[in-house]
Design a protein around this motif. Structure first.
Motif, PDB file in Angstrom:
ATOM      1  N   LYS A   1       0.832  -1.206   0.000  1.00  0.00           N
ATOM      2  CA  LYS A   1       0.000   0.000   0.000  1.00  0.00           C
ATOM      3  C   LYS A   1       0.867   1.257   0.000  1.00  0.00           C
ATOM      4  O   LYS A   1       0.547   2.255  -0.658  1.00  0.00           O
ATOM      5  N   ARG A   2       1.968   1.229   0.743  1.00  0.00           N
ATOM      6  CA  ARG A   2       2.862   2.387   0.780  1.00  0.00           C
ATOM      7  C   ARG A   2       3.530   2.589  -0.582  1.00  0.00           C
ATOM      8  O   ARG A   2       3.696   3.728  -1.036  1.00  0.00           O
ATOM      9  N   LEU A   3       3.901   1.500  -1.240  1.00  0.00           N
ATOM     10  CA  LEU A   3       4.490   1.608  -2.573  1.00  0.00           C
ATOM     11  C   LEU A   3       3.511   2.254  -3.547  1.00  0.00           C
ATOM     12  O   LEU A   3       3.887   3.128  -4.344  1.00  0.00           O
ATOM     13  N   TYR A   4       2.266   1.834  -3.496  1.00  0.00           N
ATOM     14  CA  TYR A   4       1.270   2.399  -4.412  1.00  0.00           C
ATOM     15  C   TYR A   4       0.990   3.862  -4.081  1.00  0.00           C
ATOM     16  O   TYR A   4       0.715   4.663  -4.978  1.00  0.00           O
ATOM     17  N   ARG A   5       1.078   4.218  -2.804  1.00  0.00           N
ATOM     18  CA  ARG A   5       0.911   5.624  -2.444  1.00  0.00           C
ATOM     19  C   ARG A   5       2.077   6.457  -2.977  1.00  0.00           C
ATOM     20  O   ARG A   5       1.870   7.563  -3.483  1.00  0.00           O
ATOM     21  N   VAL A   6       3.303   5.929  -2.872  1.00  0.00           N
ATOM     22  CA  VAL A   6       4.466   6.631  -3.427  1.00  0.00           C
ATOM     23  C   VAL A   6       4.316   6.766  -4.938  1.00  0.00           C
ATOM     24  O   VAL A   6       4.575   7.835  -5.518  1.00  0.00           O
ATOM     25  N   HIS A   7       3.903   5.687  -5.597  1.00  0.00           N
ATOM     26  CA  HIS A   7       3.727   5.724  -7.053  1.00  0.00           C
ATOM     27  C   HIS A   7       2.704   6.791  -7.437  1.00  0.00           C
ATOM     28  O   HIS A   7       2.887   7.518  -8.424  1.00  0.00           O
ATOM     29  N   GLN A   8       1.657   6.906  -6.646  1.00  0.00           N
ATOM     30  CA  GLN A   8       0.634   7.923  -6.913  1.00  0.00           C
ATOM     31  C   GLN A   8       1.220   9.325  -6.804  1.00  0.00           C
ATOM     32  O   GLN A   8       0.924  10.195  -7.622  1.00  0.00           O
ATOM     33  N   VAL A   9       2.055   9.536  -5.790  1.00  0.00           N
ATOM     34  CA  VAL A   9       2.690  10.840  -5.613  1.00  0.00           C
ATOM     35  C   VAL A   9       3.622  11.135  -6.788  1.00  0.00           C
ATOM     36  O   VAL A   9       3.593  12.224  -7.369  1.00  0.00           O
ATOM     37  N   LEU A  10       4.447  10.157  -7.152  1.00  0.00           N
ATOM     38  CA  LEU A  10       5.406  10.361  -8.239  1.00  0.00           C
ATOM     39  C   LEU A  10       4.716  10.564  -9.584  1.00  0.00           C
ATOM     40  O   LEU A  10       5.287  11.185 -10.490  1.00  0.00           O
TER      41      LEU A  10
END
Length: 327
Positions: A266-275
């Motif tokens: 979930k944290r990876l997908y949140r980072v991907h969303q930010v990037l």
């Protein structure tokens, strides 16, 4: 052949009625209770209702919007109404906001937000309703244990009963994604979970194992989403706040490698969303990763690529920013 047509949701709103007649329109729409004209306010009576049939079940949502929380109106299920409509079902109601004051010859209590309670529509009762909303599920009497009526007016706040409140919210939120082919399976799972809530014995719990598991996973997922960026998010904290044992939590997420693997994903997908967000303030990727709990930049880059197939710097928006910098 599967019928993938969406469920038909029926809706009613007082918005279309003249302001002075909105409460009367709401009262006339009700087929189960008599509404008492205690509503006194200069503001319009803005209320909305929607309901959908799921096989033999009826899932409904009621919302009354009003800025003054001190006002209320009464809804009565009278002996005359019972004789007239002969409706023979149990209603499980989850109070989302506002309150419901219940009265009958045998009980009197106030239902607060978060409470799930049962009303037997074969018996008289009164409800004093304040502005707010609720979700209710109507279930024919013959589908439930014969002693279900003993819960009339009572809240189901412990054990499996407390899970059913979460399940109702989950079911209501899923209506737009359900199709006609889903109806038999959803109805069966719902009834099994209800029976387990009313009679939490070994056989009923075993029959309701899958819907119970789905509700628990949803509860943990929602907790993780709400606390995703907190550094002390851990299995012990999840167990304590959600009310699970370590073994129970592990079993729920065993197929994905454990709950912390799910947190990491979930944290990876949140980072991907930010990037991938256009127009965001310029910030180093390492700082974004650190904010999301990844303190080792090389490790973060490696698992990011394993998840998405490219490195954080190769995210489309990051490449665009690099080209603009080069220009």
């Amino acid at each position: 052949m599967h019928d993938l047509s969406p469920l038909s949701v029926r809706r009613f709103s007082t918005d279309s009625a003249p302001v002075a007649e909105r409460f009367d329109a709401w009262a006339a729409y009700s087929t189960y209770c008599d509404f008492i004209a205690t509503y006194e306010s200069d503001l319009p009576f803005d209320a909305h209702r929607e309901f959908v049939r799921i096989g033999p079940l009826i899932l409904a949502n009621r919302t009354w919007e009003h800025p003054d929380q001190s006002i209320s109106y009464d809804a009565k299920r009278t002996p005359a109404r019972i004789r007239a409509d002969r409706r023979d079902f149990h209603s499980f109601t989850l109070q989302l906001s506002g309150t419901a004051g219940l009265r009958s010859d045998s009980f009197g209590n106030l239902k607060q937000p978060g409470e799930l309670y049962l009303l037997d529509f074969a018996y008289p009762f009164e409800r004093a309703l304040t502005p707010g909303s609720e979700i209710s599920l109507s279930v024919p009497r013959e589908l439930l244990p014969s002693d279900t009526e003993r819960w009339h007016g009572q809240s189901m706040t412990h054990g499996v009963g407390s899970l059913f409140g979460n399940y109702l919210s989950l079911l209501h939120g899923s209506i737009s994604r359900l199709t006609a082919s889903d109806i038999p399976h959803v109805a069966e799972a719902t009834i099994q979970l209800l029976i387990a809530s009313l009679q939490p014995e070994r056989e009923t719990l075993r029959a309701a194992d899958e819907p119970i598991r789905n509700v628990l996973v949803h509860r943990v997922q929602r907790y993780i989403d709400d606390h995703l960026l907190q550094p002390d998010l851990s299995p012990d904290r999840i167990c304590k706040d959600v009310g699970l044992s370590r073994a129970g939590l592990y079993r729920l997420f065993e197929n994905v490698g454990g709950v912390m693997r799910e947190v990491r994903r979930k944290r990876l997908y949140r980072v991907h969303q930010v990037l991938s967000s256009a127009g965001r303030p310029k910030e180093r990727i390492s700082e974004i990763a650190w904010r999301h709990g990844f303190t080792d930049e090389k490790y973060f880059s490696r698992i990011f690529k394993a998840e998405f197939g490219y490195t954080p710097r190769e995210t489309p928006e990051q490449q665009q920013q690099s080209h603009e910098t080069d220009d």
